[in-house]
Scaffold this active site. Sequence first.
Site: not given
Ligand code: GLN
Length: 500
Positions: A80, A155, A179
Site C-alpha cells: 500500500k 482505503s 481498511s
Molecule cells: N473507512 C474508514 C475511514 O474512512 C477506515 C479507514 C482505514 O481503516 N484506514 O476512516
Amino acid sequence: MTELLRLSAWELSEKLTAGEVSAREVTAAHLDRIEAVDGRVKAFLAVDGERALATADAIDARRAGGEKLGPLAGVPVAVKDLFAYQGLPTTAGSKILAGWLPPYDATITRRLLADDLVILGKTNLDEFAMGSSTENSGFFTTHNPWDLDRIPGGSGGGSAAALAAFEAPLSIGTDTGGSIRQPASVTGTVGVKPTYGATSRYGVIAMASSLDTPGPCARTVLDAALLHTVIAGWDPKDSTSINAPVPDVVGAARRADVTGLRVGVVRELGGEGYQPGVEQRFAEALAVLAERGAEIVEVSCPHFDYALATYYLIMPAEVSSNLARFDAMRYGLRVADDGEHSAEEVMSLTRGAGFGAEVKRRVILGTYALSSGYYDAYYGSAQKVRTLIMRDFEAAFEQADVLVSPSTPTTAFRIGERVDDPLAMYKADLCTIPSNLAGNCAISVPCGLSPDDGLPVGFQIMAPALADDRLYLVGAALEAELGRRWGGGILLDQLKGELA
Ligand code: GLN
C-alpha cells in the site's frame, strides 16, 4: 492466465525451494499480468519492475549458491502506498505528496526486503487512508475484479484488488477502521488487522496514530499467516510497538481445528441495514463452524452501537494533528512560492490545492472536536465511550474465545453510489471499527457469494489482544470446510469474466 499466477504464496514458496521455478520467472509472470490487466483494475500507483527483477535475480543466485533462504524468499508482494520505500515515490494517495521520495524505509518495508520478498510496486488507496472505496484517492479509483463497475473497498482497495486480479499473491495494508478487512470482504480475499502494536507503524504515513495497524493481505489464510510472521514483532523505533513474542499464527493456520472453541455471535452486528444475502452466507458459515465442533453462543456488546460515532470523533482529532506536518515546507507540493506570497499564504494555498474534500472534512471536524469549547463534549466523551467499548469486549471474551460478525453490512457497492454521501460511506465500517477502538485483532475471510448479487461476502473473526493465532485457527477451519463445499479451492476460483 499462466498457472504460476494462480498459486498461493505457500505453493510458490515450495516450488521456489525445490528449484522447480525461479524467482525471476515468478516475478516476470506477475509483472506481465500487471501489464496486461492493470489498465482496467488500476490497483497500482507505481510498478517497480526493474528493481523487482534485479532483486529476484539476486535471490536466485543466492539460492543457487546453496544459501538457506526464508520461507517467502522470491515471492512477490505489493505494498500500500502509505509505507516509505526508498527509490519509489510514496504518495499516501494524496496530491500533496506527489513526487515525494522517502529518504528511508518503513520497518515493514525493510522486513519484507530482509526476508527476500520481491516488492512489485505500490498500491492505490483513499487519500491518507480515509475512505471505504478508493474513490477518495487523489489519482484514480481502483476497480473490483469481480465487477469493474464496483468498488474494491477502501482505503486499501489497491492491495485487495491486486490479489483478486492475480497481479500479486500477497500484499500489505493498514487498518485504522477497517481498511484491510472491508476491502478483503468485498474482493473475496483474506485480510488481517493484527493486535494494535504488534506491527510497526515506523515509516507508515500516519492517519490516526492510536488506531493505525499495518497487516497482511492474501488469498488464503495460511498465506496471510506466513506474511504476518514476516512483518510482525517488536520495533524499538515505534513507541507503541509491543515487546512480546509473535503468536504462532502459521501453526494455528495449519491446525485449523475449532473443536470445543466458543464462538460468540455479536448481537449488535447484524439485522437492520444488513443485506439479506450477506446475513444468509454469514449464518451458513456459522453452521459450518458448529458442525466442526465449535460451540456457538450469542453475546451482546451494547456500546458497539456508538462505535461509528466514537470513531468519527477520535480519528479526525488525530488526523487534524497528524496532517499538520503537511505545511508546504517539509514535504511534497508547494504552491505560490513566488516571492509574492507570505509563508502563511503558501501554506494555506498548498493545503487547499493538495488535500481532497474528505481530508479537509476530517481536518475541520477534528480541529472542532479538539477546540477548547468542545473538547469535553466531543473528544472527551468519545474517549470515555471508547473505554466502554473495550469493556464490552472484555465481558464478551469471558463468554467466548472469538467473536464473529459479517465483515461489512453489504457486498461491493457501485462506483459513484456513495461518494457524495459520507455517512453511507462510513457505514461500510460498522462491523470493523470496534476492534480498532479496542486495539484487539480481527480477520476477514471469504464465506461465499451473496445470492442476491453474486458478489463476495466476508466473515469477520475477532480475538483478544495478542491472541492473533485464534484468528488463523478459526479462519483456516472455515476456509477448509467452505473450500470443500465449493468443490475444492478458494472463493476466487469462482471469479468469472474478463479477468479470470
Ligand atoms: N473507512 C474508514 C475511514 O474512512 C477506515 C479507514 C482505514 O481503516 N484506514 O476512516
